[in-house]
Design a protein around this motif. Structure first.
Motif, PDB file in Angstrom:
ATOM      1  N   PHE A 243       0.837  -1.194   0.000  1.00  0.00           N
ATOM      2  CA  PHE A 243       0.000   0.000   0.000  1.00  0.00           C
ATOM      3  C   PHE A 243       0.875   1.247   0.000  1.00  0.00           C
ATOM      4  CE2 PHE A 243      -2.682  -3.211   2.187  1.00  0.00           C
ATOM      5  CZ  PHE A 243      -3.732  -3.239   1.284  1.00  0.00           C
ATOM      6  N   ARG A 244       0.414   2.277  -0.698  1.00  0.00           N
ATOM      7  CA  ARG A 244       1.150   3.546  -0.762  1.00  0.00           C
ATOM      8  C   ARG A 244       0.587   4.515   0.252  1.00  0.00           C
ATOM      9  NH1 ARG A 244       5.511   2.697  -4.300  1.00  0.00           N
ATOM     10  NH2 ARG A 244       5.786   4.948  -4.071  1.00  0.00           N
ATOM     11  N   VAL A 245       1.409   4.875   1.231  1.00  0.00           N
ATOM     12  CA  VAL A 245       1.052   5.857   2.254  1.00  0.00           C
ATOM     13  C   VAL A 245       1.780   7.147   1.909  1.00  0.00           C
ATOM     14  CG1 VAL A 245       1.080   6.409   4.713  1.00  0.00           C
ATOM     15  CG2 VAL A 245       0.792   4.024   3.970  1.00  0.00           C
ATOM     16  N   LEU A 246       1.054   8.251   1.827  1.00  0.00           N
ATOM     17  CA  LEU A 246       1.633   9.527   1.390  1.00  0.00           C
ATOM     18  C   LEU A 246       1.453  10.603   2.449  1.00  0.00           C
ATOM     19  CD1 LEU A 246       2.807  11.448  -0.849  1.00  0.00           C
ATOM     20  CD2 LEU A 246       0.430  11.785  -1.614  1.00  0.00           C
ATOM     21  N   SER A 247       2.471  11.437   2.605  1.00  0.00           N
ATOM     22  CA  SER A 247       2.347  12.654   3.399  1.00  0.00           C
ATOM     23  C   SER A 247       3.144  13.760   2.722  1.00  0.00           C
ATOM     24  CB  SER A 247       2.854  12.457   4.834  1.00  0.00           C
ATOM     25  OG  SER A 247       2.537  13.574   5.633  1.00  0.00           O
ATOM     26  N   VAL A 248       2.594  14.957   2.728  1.00  0.00           N
ATOM     27  CA  VAL A 248       3.251  16.130   2.157  1.00  0.00           C
ATOM     28  C   VAL A 248       3.271  17.204   3.234  1.00  0.00           C
ATOM     29  CG1 VAL A 248       3.246  17.847   0.307  1.00  0.00           C
ATOM     30  CG2 VAL A 248       2.311  15.556  -0.124  1.00  0.00           C
ATOM     31  N   GLY A 249       4.449  17.688   3.573  1.00  0.00           N
ATOM     32  CA  GLY A 249       4.522  18.719   4.607  1.00  0.00           C
ATOM     33  C   GLY A 249       5.959  18.992   4.998  1.00  0.00           C
ATOM     34  N   ARG A 250       6.158  20.134   5.624  1.00  0.00           N
ATOM     35  CA  ARG A 250       7.500  20.490   6.076  1.00  0.00           C
ATOM     36  C   ARG A 250       7.902  19.618   7.256  1.00  0.00           C
ATOM     37  NH1 ARG A 250       7.964  25.444   8.204  1.00  0.00           N
ATOM     38  NH2 ARG A 250       5.721  25.658   8.492  1.00  0.00           N
ATOM     39  N   LEU A 251       9.176  19.280   7.321  1.00  0.00           N
ATOM     40  CA  LEU A 251       9.688  18.463   8.415  1.00  0.00           C
ATOM     41  C   LEU A 251      10.021  19.357   9.599  1.00  0.00           C
ATOM     42  CD1 LEU A 251      11.873  16.073   6.245  1.00  0.00           C
ATOM     43  CD2 LEU A 251       9.743  15.502   7.427  1.00  0.00           C
ATOM     44  N   VAL A 252       8.957  19.759  10.298  1.00  0.00           N
ATOM     45  CA  VAL A 252       9.042  20.616  11.472  1.00  0.00           C
ATOM     46  C   VAL A 252       8.205  19.971  12.575  1.00  0.00           C
ATOM     47  CG1 VAL A 252       9.478  22.726  10.162  1.00  0.00           C
ATOM     48  CG2 VAL A 252       7.114  22.036  10.639  1.00  0.00           C
ATOM     49  N   PRO A 253       8.428  20.336  13.846  1.00  0.00           N
ATOM     50  CA  PRO A 253       7.764  19.643  14.959  1.00  0.00           C
ATOM     51  C   PRO A 253       6.250  19.584  14.868  1.00  0.00           C
ATOM     52  CG  PRO A 253       9.588  20.935  15.794  1.00  0.00           C
ATOM     53  CD  PRO A 253       9.471  21.272  14.333  1.00  0.00           C
ATOM     54  N   LYS A 254       5.597  20.664  14.417  1.00  0.00           N
ATOM     55  CA  LYS A 254       4.135  20.697  14.445  1.00  0.00           C
ATOM     56  C   LYS A 254       3.494  19.707  13.480  1.00  0.00           C
ATOM     57  CE  LYS A 254       3.476  24.474  11.087  1.00  0.00           C
ATOM     58  NZ  LYS A 254       2.897  25.818  10.908  1.00  0.00           N
ATOM     59  N   GLY A 256       4.299  16.548  13.207  1.00  0.00           N
ATOM     60  CA  GLY A 256       4.162  15.255  13.861  1.00  0.00           C
ATOM     61  C   GLY A 256       4.745  14.078  13.117  1.00  0.00           C
ATOM     62  N   TYR A 257       5.820  14.288  12.359  1.00  0.00           N
ATOM     63  CA  TYR A 257       6.383  13.165  11.612  1.00  0.00           C
ATOM     64  C   TYR A 257       7.053  12.128  12.509  1.00  0.00           C
ATOM     65  CZ  TYR A 257       5.054  15.155   7.196  1.00  0.00           C
ATOM     66  OH  TYR A 257       4.306  15.622   6.142  1.00  0.00           O
ATOM     67  N   ASP A 258       7.458  12.520  13.710  1.00  0.00           N
ATOM     68  CA  ASP A 258       7.955  11.524  14.655  1.00  0.00           C
ATOM     69  C   ASP A 258       6.837  10.554  15.040  1.00  0.00           C
ATOM     70  OD1 ASP A 258       6.619  13.632  15.930  1.00  0.00           O
ATOM     71  OD2 ASP A 258       7.862  13.550  17.721  1.00  0.00           O
ATOM     72  N   ASN A 284      13.865  19.898  10.558  1.00  0.00           N
ATOM     73  CA  ASN A 284      14.035  18.607  11.235  1.00  0.00           C
ATOM     74  C   ASN A 284      14.354  17.469  10.257  1.00  0.00           C
ATOM     75  OD1 ASN A 284      13.411  19.949  13.548  1.00  0.00           O
ATOM     76  ND2 ASN A 284      11.808  18.554  14.219  1.00  0.00           N
ATOM     77  N   LYS A 285      14.773  17.800   9.060  1.00  0.00           N
ATOM     78  CA  LYS A 285      14.994  16.792   8.023  1.00  0.00           C
ATOM     79  C   LYS A 285      15.932  15.684   8.495  1.00  0.00           C
ATOM     80  CE  LYS A 285      17.744  17.895   4.678  1.00  0.00           C
ATOM     81  NZ  LYS A 285      18.298  18.525   3.445  1.00  0.00           N
ATOM     82  N   CYS A 326      -0.619  16.214  12.594  1.00  0.00           N
ATOM     83  CA  CYS A 326      -0.385  17.540  13.177  1.00  0.00           C
ATOM     84  C   CYS A 326      -0.556  17.551  14.697  1.00  0.00           C
ATOM     85  CB  CYS A 326      -1.335  18.556  12.553  1.00  0.00           C
ATOM     86  SG  CYS A 326      -1.201  18.683  10.769  1.00  0.00           S
ATOM     87  N   LYS A 327       0.240  18.408  15.347  1.00  0.00           N
ATOM     88  CA  LYS A 327       0.141  18.611  16.796  1.00  0.00           C
ATOM     89  C   LYS A 327       0.736  19.978  17.128  1.00  0.00           C
ATOM     90  CE  LYS A 327       4.502  16.093  17.628  1.00  0.00           C
ATOM     91  NZ  LYS A 327       5.092  14.916  18.334  1.00  0.00           N
TER      92      LYS A 327
END
Length: 429
Positions: A243-254, A256-258, A284-285, A326-327
Motif C-alpha cells: 500500500f502507498r502511504v503519502l504525506s506532504v509537509g515540512r519536516l518541522v515539529p508541528k 508530527g512526523y515523529d 528537522n529533516k 499535526c500537533k
C-alpha cells in the motif's frame, strides 16, 4: 534596488508585503495573487526575502505584478537602507522622528533589534514604493515580520494597511504586539474560524489602550482555496499491497512526523505491507531521517524533498491513504488547515489526520476522513490500517470529501470575499 518598474500607470494599486517571493511552500499566496490579478486588481509585490528555491509552481508564472526586493538585513546593505530613511526623515520631519522613537522604545522594551530593522525596512519601502505613488493600501501576509514592516510603512506614509494571519505567525507572536498590529489595521483576514476566535480573544482580553486605537477590528475568516481544475477528482492506486502511504509537509515539529514514523513501525509489526512517500523539507529533516533508520523503516520510506505541484499530484493519484499527524509544537506553533489535506480530499485520497487546531473544520471524522487524537501513534496506526483494509468501501467518504472541498475550498469562490475587501480598501469599484 531589485525593482521591476511598473511603468507610468497611475491607477490605484495594492501593495502586497510578503516574507519571501516566490516560496514553494506558500503556493496558496501565489495562487491568491494570480486570481486577484485575473480579476483586474492592480498589485505590486514587496518581498522581504529573495527566493531560496531554484523552481516554483505554475501559478507564479501567471503573475505579472512588479516585484521589489527589500533588503532582508540592514548591516550588509547599510547605504541602501539608510539613504532612503535619511531622505524620508528630511521630508517628514517630526512625523519620522515620532515613528522612529516609537520603534526604538519598542525595541528596548522587547530587547530586540528586529523592531528597528522592521522600521528601517518600512522606511525603505515608504520612500521607494509608496510615497508619491498610486499605492492606496498595503496588505501583508503573515502577522509577524511582514505586518511589522507594513505597520511602520503605514505609520510613516498614512497609507492604511491590513494583513492575513495564518498559523505559526499567530501562535508564536507576542500577544500584546499582535493586539497593537490588529488595532491599527483596517481589517484582519485569517484562514480558519479557529484562528479568528483566538485573535478576537486577544482583542477582548486586551481592552482599550488609548484613543489612537480602534476598539473594534473586523476579523474575516477566508479559507485558502485550491484550483479544483488542477486537483481534479480521481485516483488509481494498484489495488494490492504494498500500500502507498503519502504525506506532504515540512519536516518541522508541528507536523508530527515523529508520531507518524512510530505509527508506521506499528503497522509493520502488524504485518501490513506498505511504502511511505514523503514530500517536503524542513529544519528537522536530518532528525526525521535518522528516526526512520533507527526504527528500521528505511527500506519502506522514500523522502523525495520539495517538489512542485505538477509532480506532487502524481503521488496523490497513486496513493491509498494520505496522512498528516499535526500537533502543537513545544514553542506553541501549530497548523491551521493544511492545504495538502484539502488537495488530497479534492483528488479523492482517503485522509487520516488529527483532531487538532482547525482541521475538524475541514475533516469530519467518519464522514469525509478519519481523525485521531494528536501525538497518538497507536491510534494513528489503527486508523491507517482501517483505511487500507476498507478499500473501495470508502468511495462514499471520498466523494463526500470532494463535495466539502467544492463547497468551501474552491479558490474561485474563496477569492471573492478577499477581492471585495481589497477593492474597497484600494478604492477600485
Amino acid at each position: 534596488m531589485g525593482v521591476n518598474a511598473p511603468g507610468g500607470h497611475q491607477a490605484p494599486r495594492l501593495g502586497m508585503i510578503l516574507k519571501g517571493y516566490p516560496r514553494i511552500s506558500e503556493s496558496f499566496i501565489s495562487q491568491e495573487i494570480a486570481l486577484l490579478e485575473s480579476r483586474g486588481l492592480p498589485i505590486e509585490i514587496y518581498s522581504l526575502r529573495r527566493p531560496r528555491e531554484s523552481f516554483t509552481h505554475e501559478s507564479v508564472r501567471r503573475i505579472r505584478a512588479p516585484v521589489t526586493y527589500v533588503p532582508e538585513y540592514v548591516l550588509p546593505h547599510l547605504p541602501a537602507v539608510m539613504v532612503p530613511n535619511l531622505r524620508l526623515w528630511a521630508s517628514l520631519g517630526v512625523r519620522y522622528v515620532r515613528s522612529f522613537r516609537d520603534a526604538a522604545c519598542r525595541a528596548v522594551d522587547r530587547r530586540t533589534t528586529a523592531t528597528l530593522r522592521h522600521f528601517l525596512q518600512g522606511g525603505y519601502l515608504a520612500y521607494h514604493r509608496v510615497m508619491g505613488r498610486p499605492v492606496r493600501h498595503l496588505h501583508a501576509h503573515f502577522c509577524h515580520t511582514p505586518t511589522s514592516v507594513a505597520f511602520f510603512a503605514s505609520q510613516l506614509t498614512g497609507v492604511p494597511y491590513s494583513f492575513t494571519a495564518h498559523a505559526k505567525d499567530i501562535y508564536t507572536s507576542d500577544p500584546e504586539q499582535l493586539r497593537r498590529k490588529m488595532r491599527r489595521a483596517s481589517f484582519v483576514v485569517t484562514c480558519t474560524a479557529y484562528n479568528a476566535r483566538y485573535l478576537r480573544s486577544l482583542l477582548d482580553a486586551g481592552g482599550a489602550t488609548g484613543v489612537q486605537h480602534r476598539t473594534f477590528v473586523a476579523i474575516h475568516t477566508i479559507y485558502h482555496g485550491i484550483d479544483l481544475h488542477f486537483f481534479a477528482y480521481g485516483t488509481a492506486p494498484l489495488p494490492a499491497p504494498p500500500f502507498r502511504v503519502l504525506s506532504v509537509g515540512r519536516l518541522v515539529p508541528k507536523k508530527g512526523y515523529d508520531d507518524l514514523l512510530q505509527a508506521l513501525k506499528i503497522l509493520e509489526t502488524w504485518g501490513v505491507d506498505f511504502h511511505f512517500d514523503h514530500i517536503g523539507s524542513g529544519e528537522n529533516k536530518d532528525t526525521i531521517r535518522d528516526l526512520a533508520r533507527r526504527l528500521g523503516l528505511w527500506p519502506r520510506v522514500t523522502f523525495h524533498g520539495t517538489l512542485p505541484h505538477e509532480k506532487v499530484i502524481d503521488f496523490y493519484r497513486r496513493s491509498h491513504v494520505f496522512v498528516l499527524a499535526c500537533k502543537t509544537a513545544p514553542n506553541g506553533d501549530r497548523d491551521g488547515i493544511p492545504n495538502v489535506l484539502v488537495e488530497a480530499m479534492a483528488v479523492g485520497v482517503p485522509v487520516v489526520s488529527t483532531r487538532h487546531s482547525a482541521i475538524p473544520e475541514l475533516v469530519q471524522d467518519g464522514v469525509t476522513g478519519t481523525l485521531v487524537p494528536p501525538a497518538s501513534p497507536l491510534a494513528l496506526a489503527g486508523a491507517i490500517k482501517n483505511v487500507l483494509e476498507a478499500g473501495t468501501s470508502l468511495e462514499s467518504q471520498r466523494r463526500a470529501a470532494r463535495r466539502t472541498v467544492e463547497t468551501h475550498f474552491d479558490s474561485e469562490r474563496c477569492i471573492g470575499h478577499l477581492e471585495a475587501l481589497l477593492r474597497k480598501a484600494v478604492g477600485i469599484p
